[in-house]
Motif scaffolding. Sequence first.
Motif, PDB file in Angstrom:
ATOM      1  N   PRO A  70       0.804  -1.085   0.013  1.00 50.99           N
ATOM      2  CA  PRO A  70       0.013   0.102   0.089  1.00 50.99           C
ATOM      3  C   PRO A  70       0.815   1.380  -0.045  1.00 50.99           C
ATOM      4  N   ARG A  71       2.264   1.105   0.227  1.00 53.75           N
ATOM      5  CA  ARG A  71       2.767   2.351   0.347  1.00 53.75           C
ATOM      6  C   ARG A  71       2.947   2.775  -1.157  1.00 53.75           C
ATOM      7  N   VAL A  72       2.665   2.384  -2.294  1.00 58.22           N
ATOM      8  CA  VAL A  72       2.633   2.839  -3.549  1.00 58.22           C
ATOM      9  C   VAL A  72       1.538   4.133  -3.554  1.00 58.22           C
ATOM     10  N   LEU A  73       0.662   4.079  -2.885  1.00 52.46           N
ATOM     11  CA  LEU A  73      -0.315   5.220  -2.275  1.00 52.46           C
ATOM     12  C   LEU A  73       0.492   6.348  -2.316  1.00 52.46           C
ATOM     13  N   GLU A  74       1.578   6.435  -1.735  1.00 57.59           N
ATOM     14  CA  GLU A  74       2.384   7.723  -1.651  1.00 57.59           C
ATOM     15  C   GLU A  74       2.831   8.289  -2.814  1.00 57.59           C
ATOM     16  N   LEU A  75       2.707   7.457  -3.933  1.00 56.04           N
ATOM     17  CA  LEU A  75       3.152   8.036  -5.218  1.00 56.04           C
ATOM     18  C   LEU A  75       1.757   8.559  -5.854  1.00 56.04           C
ATOM     19  N   GLY A  76       0.674   8.587  -5.437  1.00 57.19           N
ATOM     20  CA  GLY A  76      -0.661   8.926  -6.127  1.00 57.19           C
ATOM     21  C   GLY A  76      -1.708   8.086  -5.635  1.00 57.19           C
ATOM     22  N   MET A  77      -2.529   7.787  -6.686  1.00 57.45           N
ATOM     23  CA  MET A  77      -3.529   6.915  -6.311  1.00 57.45           C
ATOM     24  C   MET A  77      -3.769   5.637  -7.337  1.00 57.45           C
ATOM     25  N   ALA A  78      -2.306   5.343  -7.757  1.00 55.98           N
ATOM     26  CA  ALA A  78      -2.079   4.118  -8.699  1.00 55.98           C
ATOM     27  C   ALA A  78      -2.337   2.703  -7.988  1.00 55.98           C
ATOM     28  N   TYR A  79      -2.072   2.740  -6.678  1.00 56.04           N
ATOM     29  CA  TYR A  79      -2.488   1.601  -6.084  1.00 56.04           C
ATOM     30  C   TYR A  79      -4.093   1.135  -6.147  1.00 56.04           C
ATOM     31  N   ILE A  80      -4.781   2.219  -5.588  1.00 56.98           N
ATOM     32  CA  ILE A  80      -6.072   1.840  -5.542  1.00 56.98           C
ATOM     33  C   ILE A  80      -6.764   1.596  -6.998  1.00 56.98           C
ATOM     34  N   GLY A  81      -6.288   2.392  -7.961  1.00 54.20           N
ATOM     35  CA  GLY A  81      -6.759   2.013  -9.304  1.00 54.20           C
ATOM     36  C   GLY A  81      -6.405   0.908  -9.656  1.00 54.20           C
ATOM     37  N   SER A  82      -5.243   0.256  -9.482  1.00 51.81           N
ATOM     38  CA  SER A  82      -4.798  -1.076 -10.204  1.00 51.81           C
ATOM     39  C   SER A  82      -5.404  -2.259  -9.331  1.00 51.81           C
ATOM     40  N   ARG A  83      -6.086  -1.997  -8.093  1.00 45.19           N
ATOM     41  CA  ARG A  83      -7.002  -3.060  -7.575  1.00 45.19           C
ATOM     42  C   ARG A  83      -8.535  -2.604  -7.630  1.00 45.19           C
ATOM     43  N   ASN A  84      -8.833  -1.568  -8.219  1.00 43.39           N
ATOM     44  CA  ASN A  84      -9.972  -0.982  -8.016  1.00 43.39           C
ATOM     45  C   ASN A  84     -11.149  -1.117  -6.662  1.00 43.39           C
ATOM     46  N   VAL A  85     -10.141  -0.858  -5.605  1.00 45.81           N
ATOM     47  CA  VAL A  85     -10.602  -0.981  -4.438  1.00 45.81           C
ATOM     48  C   VAL A  85     -11.940  -0.151  -4.137  1.00 45.81           C
ATOM     49  N   TRP A  86     -11.850   0.996  -4.643  1.00 52.25           N
ATOM     50  CA  TRP A  86     -12.750   2.046  -4.277  1.00 52.25           C
ATOM     51  C   TRP A  86     -14.298   1.797  -5.114  1.00 52.25           C
ATOM     52  N   GLU A  87     -14.179   1.100  -6.462  1.00 51.21           N
ATOM     53  CA  GLU A  87     -14.971   0.970  -7.220  1.00 51.21           C
ATOM     54  C   GLU A  87     -15.888  -0.360  -6.591  1.00 51.21           C
ATOM     55  N   LEU A  88     -15.052  -0.955  -6.269  1.00 49.11           N
ATOM     56  CA  LEU A  88     -15.673  -2.339  -5.729  1.00 49.11           C
ATOM     57  C   LEU A  88     -16.536  -2.077  -4.364  1.00 49.11           C
ATOM     58  N   ALA A  89     -15.752  -1.308  -3.628  1.00 48.26           N
ATOM     59  CA  ALA A  89     -16.341  -1.041  -1.961  1.00 48.26           C
ATOM     60  C   ALA A  89     -17.343   0.011  -2.132  1.00 48.26           C
ATOM     61  N   GLU A  90     -17.142   0.991  -2.899  1.00 51.02           N
ATOM     62  CA  GLU A  90     -18.170   2.140  -2.378  1.00 51.02           C
ATOM     63  C   GLU A  90     -19.667   1.969  -2.444  1.00 51.02           C
ATOM     64  N   PRO A  91     -20.298   1.013  -3.170  1.00 51.68           N
ATOM     65  CA  PRO A  91     -21.713   0.973  -2.808  1.00 51.68           C
ATOM     66  C   PRO A  91     -21.856   0.144  -1.761  1.00 51.68           C
ATOM     67  N   HIS A  92     -20.903  -0.711  -1.017  1.00 53.26           N
ATOM     68  CA  HIS A  92     -21.243  -1.463   0.010  1.00 53.26           C
ATOM     69  C   HIS A  92     -20.856  -0.548   1.203  1.00 53.26           C
ATOM     70  N   LEU A  93     -20.015   0.116   1.039  1.00 54.14           N
ATOM     71  CA  LEU A  93     -19.725   1.305   2.218  1.00 54.14           C
ATOM     72  C   LEU A  93     -20.709   2.402   2.426  1.00 54.14           C
ATOM     73  N   ARG A  94     -21.133   2.785   1.305  1.00 56.55           N
ATOM     74  CA  ARG A  94     -22.429   3.760   1.518  1.00 56.55           C
ATOM     75  C   ARG A  94     -23.711   2.919   2.161  1.00 56.55           C
ATOM     76  N   SER A  95     -23.770   1.666   1.630  1.00 55.28           N
ATOM     77  CA  SER A  95     -25.104   1.067   2.372  1.00 55.28           C
ATOM     78  C   SER A  95     -24.624   0.830   3.846  1.00 55.28           C
ATOM     79  N   LEU A  96     -23.346   0.497   4.128  1.00 53.20           N
ATOM     80  CA  LEU A  96     -23.133   0.401   5.460  1.00 53.20           C
ATOM     81  C   LEU A  96     -23.363   1.721   6.458  1.00 53.20           C
ATOM     82  N   VAL A  97     -22.822   2.558   5.761  1.00 52.11           N
ATOM     83  CA  VAL A  97     -23.099   3.992   6.719  1.00 52.11           C
ATOM     84  C   VAL A  97     -24.382   4.482   6.770  1.00 52.11           C
ATOM     85  N   ASN A  98     -25.259   4.284   5.631  1.00 48.43           N
ATOM     86  CA  ASN A  98     -26.775   4.459   5.810  1.00 48.43           C
ATOM     87  C   ASN A  98     -27.298   3.747   6.687  1.00 48.43           C
ATOM     88  N   ARG A  99     -27.029   2.407   7.167  1.00 46.71           N
ATOM     89  CA  ARG A  99     -27.667   1.583   7.931  1.00 46.71           C
ATOM     90  C   ARG A  99     -27.080   1.657   9.263  1.00 46.71           C
TER      91      ARG A  99
END
Length: 269
Positions: A70-99
């Motif tokens: 995850p230290r690659v995050l320090e170079l920018g958002m390349a790490y998240i982009g390569s694994r698509n963590v945000w795209e995968l998690a966003e709808p689930h996290l938003r539902s979790l927050v709402n509940r």
Amino acid sequence: MRRDAGPDFIEALARGLDVLRGFQPGRPHMTLSEVATNAGLARPTARRILITLQELGYVHSGPAGFSLTPRVLELGMAYIGSRNVWELAEPHLRSLVNRTGESCSIAQLDGSDIVYVARVAVPKLVTLAVTIGTRFPAVQTSLGKVLLAALDPAELDELLATPSRSGIEPRWKPDRSELDAVLRDTRAKGWAVTDQDLALGIRSVAAPVRDGSGHTVAAVNVNAHAAETSVEHLVDHHLPILLSTASAISADWAAFADRPIATVNRPAS
């Protein structure tokens, strides 16, 4: 030297970036030979670059080969982009927050720290600011306890020997026997809770996110303010929702990793 390079072009830096870019979705681990072939480098050159990146904390060497940290995050958002963590998690996290009405995050290990790779926050009075890329000592967080509990003894020893880079002085400082007992309990339950271990006012509960092979690849949590939410409410109300969310993210993670990847050959120019 590359044919189109100018006099100010740094070939060694370009080769290092070629190595980092080689870790694409579907190829999280590569052997030295695969890294060299993928980057178009000789094995000795690829080896020196990997050793340098490992010393800097951007690459980890393990039984399956080399992988990014995850230290690659320090170079920018390349790490998240390569694994698509945000795209995968966003709808689930938003539902979790709402509940739950609480902020929720996903983190991964980097040495003895956790690094936040996805988050949905709600306005709350908190003692520590958290954004994507924020790091905290793993031992004192529910996310970290879940991630540490998934390691084998050798990996755990190696990580705990690495100094934290968070700059945070935690409230709870367990000795090894106390920590081992907590991690055994976490493994047995399949989740972890913290009650102001990191800083006053912060309580959270976390669960693992697993890949298709059942390996823990991240952790997801619900974070609450101690003045508003009791530990009992975290466990009785938020935890069942969290476990369901972690299962859903894990299923999406596994499906994403197993998706077919088409290769399109570009016509010769």
